[in-house]
Design a protein around this motif. Sequence first.
Motif, PDB file in Angstrom:
ATOM      1  N   VAL A  96      20.143  82.242  22.289  1.00 60.32           N
ATOM      2  CA  VAL A  96      21.155  82.065  21.235  1.00 60.32           C
ATOM      3  C   VAL A  96      22.459  82.732  21.637  1.00 60.32           C
ATOM      4  O   VAL A  96      23.544  82.160  21.496  1.00 60.32           O
ATOM      5  N   TRP A  97      22.382  83.937  22.181  1.00 58.82           N
ATOM      6  CA  TRP A  97      23.582  84.655  22.584  1.00 58.82           C
ATOM      7  C   TRP A  97      24.315  83.915  23.702  1.00 58.82           C
ATOM      8  O   TRP A  97      25.534  83.791  23.689  1.00 58.82           O
TER       9      TRP A  97
ATOM     10  N   SER B  32      24.145  80.674  24.348  1.00 53.00           N
ATOM     11  CA  SER B  32      24.689  79.400  23.869  1.00 53.00           C
ATOM     12  C   SER B  32      25.985  79.615  23.093  1.00 53.00           C
ATOM     13  O   SER B  32      26.869  78.760  23.108  1.00 53.00           O
ATOM     14  N   LYS B  33      26.144  80.748  22.424  1.00 50.20           N
ATOM     15  CA  LYS B  33      27.403  81.043  21.715  1.00 50.20           C
ATOM     16  C   LYS B  33      28.510  81.396  22.688  1.00 50.20           C
ATOM     17  O   LYS B  33      29.680  81.215  22.377  1.00 50.20           O
TER      18      LYS B  33
END
Length: 165
Positions: A155-156, A158-159
């Motif tokens: 998630v980190w 992809s941001k």
Amino acid sequence: MDTNALRVLKLFAVGILVNSVVTNGLSATESLETAFTQRPREMVCNETILLLEMEGCGDHFKTDMASVDPRHWCNLTHFIKEYNSFSDCTERNAMDVGCFWPNPLVESYIIRIHKQFFSNCTLERVVLVDPPEDTLTILILIPVLLTLAMIALVVWCSKRSDTFS
């Protein structure tokens, strides 16, 4: 005779020789093709002979085991050579008779040998016990925490895809 005529005669002789060699080669190839397309003669498993061969292997194994102290029959290190010889004998003789190995007849004979020599080798029943709760908790939590960490990392990343491009 003219040298050109002699060369033509030699060339003609070589041509005939090459033609005969090529023709023989083709006929040999054709016979090889037919040999490869024909099914090989299959050996049929003769179970009577197989049982006699197994008895021979068993008799040899019994003779070998007579030299081993019966107190050591449950410890494979004391008779591994004899057992390996027995196993090789059963395999070799089964193949020689045209049977596959192992097969039900060979297996039943090996079981009879095991019952004769190794029936008293059973260990006490092993009681399976769960690990202590602390160890069990650690073994459960490690994969769960690693999974959560990998999800957070994905998630980190992809941001922050604009930074990595």
